[in-house]
Motif scaffolding. Structure first.
Motif, PDB file in Angstrom:
ATOM      1  N   GLN A   1      33.439  26.863   7.138  1.00 12.13           N
ATOM      2  CA  GLN A   1      33.811  25.578   7.925  1.00 12.13           C
ATOM      3  C   GLN A   1      35.116  25.777   8.896  1.00 12.13           C
ATOM      4  N   THR A   2      35.701  26.887   8.714  1.00 17.29           N
ATOM      5  CA  THR A   2      36.831  26.988   9.965  1.00 17.29           C
ATOM      6  C   THR A   2      36.555  27.441  11.081  1.00 17.29           C
ATOM      7  N   ALA A   3      35.135  27.864  11.374  1.00 15.57           N
ATOM      8  CA  ALA A   3      34.669  28.518  12.597  1.00 15.57           C
ATOM      9  C   ALA A   3      33.978  27.471  13.556  1.00 15.57           C
ATOM     10  N   PRO A   4      33.969  27.784  14.840  1.00 13.22           N
ATOM     11  CA  PRO A   4      33.615  26.664  15.730  1.00 13.22           C
ATOM     12  C   PRO A   4      32.143  26.439  15.901  1.00 13.22           C
ATOM     13  N   GLN A   5      31.412  27.560  15.052  1.00 16.08           N
ATOM     14  CA  GLN A   5      29.997  27.328  15.382  1.00 16.08           C
ATOM     15  C   GLN A   5      29.371  25.977  14.570  1.00 16.08           C
TER      16      GLN A   5
END
Length: 375
Positions: free
Chosen positions: A74-78
């Motif tokens: 959930q911290t990724a920009p994906q």
């Protein structure tokens, strides 16, 4: 109940009966929900918690439940493909929480963000309230920048009444023009309210030799309450062939390009779904007198029938950019993928339902990724 296809006022005693019936059902279900919530909190038994429970200003009384795949950072920009999930309950009962196990399983297995929507219930909020509740929430979620939504990969799906509402809300101009869902998933849904329940129960197979449990019952699982649910949801004077009431009458051009229609063989709603799938696929539409499926139990327990066009077919549009997929689950009841063991009535029937649920989820997830959202 109707004059042609227009809902007529019922006699007073019939209205009292339906009103008392739905009040009793709603009261019982509310009590059960309170008990389940208490039990889950006190004993910490919630095995399928959502990632987020959230409300939006447009419908502050209708919390929605969001499920991230367990593999998602959930911290990724994906961004993620998204499925809007709409629960069932005859338009009168039910809660997004009813689908938690299904939503968790599907999100994890197919790396899809699942958002379980909510809506107000009949008879206090009859047609078309639920459709516009869902419309408002879908638009709010779509605009929610805190969610990692791949806006070119959105599907809408629902169970039973939720499948009806799926096909209805997807017809609305705001959803077609802004959200632009690429696929709609109708799972054992009521799609033709113009056929009386007393006629629908004659249109399906009954299999008393299937073995112990509810599947071998000589009566349909929905037969008792289907007329009450319809009376509660559809107002007097409404046309039962209105495409927002009975999506089988919707012009295909008002719906997403990709449609997946699933039905359960031992369900009074299966024949109408089969007729709708056949019509939208450009196939001959079976007569109302023709049953779908087969008279005898399937030869393989826990399996789907994938070599018989009564049970499965797919029509892909000439441009390769549209599809109508039909899947009939053999030897199972309405709501088979949600019913607990004691309702199924036997461990054999419950295990059969679990295996078939896993297999149809696999087919559905593969269809979304490889047909609907293919590169």
């Amino acid at each position: 109940m109707t004059d042609g296809t227009v809902v007529a006022q019922l006699p007073l005693l019939s209205r009292i009966y339906h009103g008392a019936s739905i009040a009793a059902v709603q009261g019982f279900m509310a009590s059960m929900r309170i008990y389940e919530q208490w039990h889950s909190w006190y004993y910490a038994t919630d095995l399928n918690p959502p990632s987020i429970v959230k409300t939006y200003e447009c419908r502050p009384s209708l919390p929605i439940r969001t499920f991230f795949p367990e593999s998602y950072d959930q911290t990724a920009p994906q961004t993620l493909p998204m499925l809007f999930s709409i629960h069932g309950g005859g338009f009168c009962i039910g809660d997004p929480q009813d689908d938690d196990a299904w939503n968790v399983s599907f999100a994890n297995a197919h790396d899809i963000l699942v958002v379980a929507l909510n809506y107000r219930k009949a008879p206090f909020y009859p047609f078309p309230t639920a459709i516009h509740d869902l419309e408002a929430l879908m638009l709010a979620v779509y605009d929610d920048e805190s969610l990692p939504i791949n806006k070119s990969r959105i599907a809408v799906g629902g169970f039973s009444a939720g499948g009806n509402l799926t096909l209805s809300v997807c017809q609305l101009p705001s959803i077609r023009e802004k959200v632009k869902p690429t696929a709609a998933l109708s799972i054992y849904s009521v799609v033709d309210q113009s056929i009386p329940s007393e006629e629908k129960v004659k249109m399906r197979y009954y299999k008393p030799n299937l073995g112990p449990g509810l599947r071998s019952s000589p009566t349909d699982f929905l037969a008792r309450f289907a007329p009450t649910f319809t009376w509660s949801y559809v107002p007097v004077g409404e046309d039962l062939q209105n495409p927002l009431v009975s999506p089988s009458f919707a012009p295909p051009e008002t719906l997403p390009l990709y449609i997946f229609i699933l039905a359960a063989e031992l369900d009074q709603l299966a024949p109408e779904a089969w007729r709708m799938a056949s019509k939208w696929a450009g196939r001959p539409v079976p007569p109302l007198t023709e049953k779908v499926g087969q008279e005898q139990p399937a030869s393989e327990k826990g399996g789907l029938v994938l070599d018989d066009e009564r049970f499965v077919f797919e029509h892909i549009g000439g441009d390769g950019k549209s599809s109508v997929r039909w899947l009939l689950v053999p030897d199972q009841l309405h709501g088979f993928d949600h019913l607990p063991p004691h309702v199924h009535g036997s461990e054999e029937a419950f295990q059969d339902a679990q295996l078939k649920t896993k297999k149809y989820q696999e087919l559905l997830g593969d269809w979304l990724h490889k047909v609907v959202w293919k590169a």
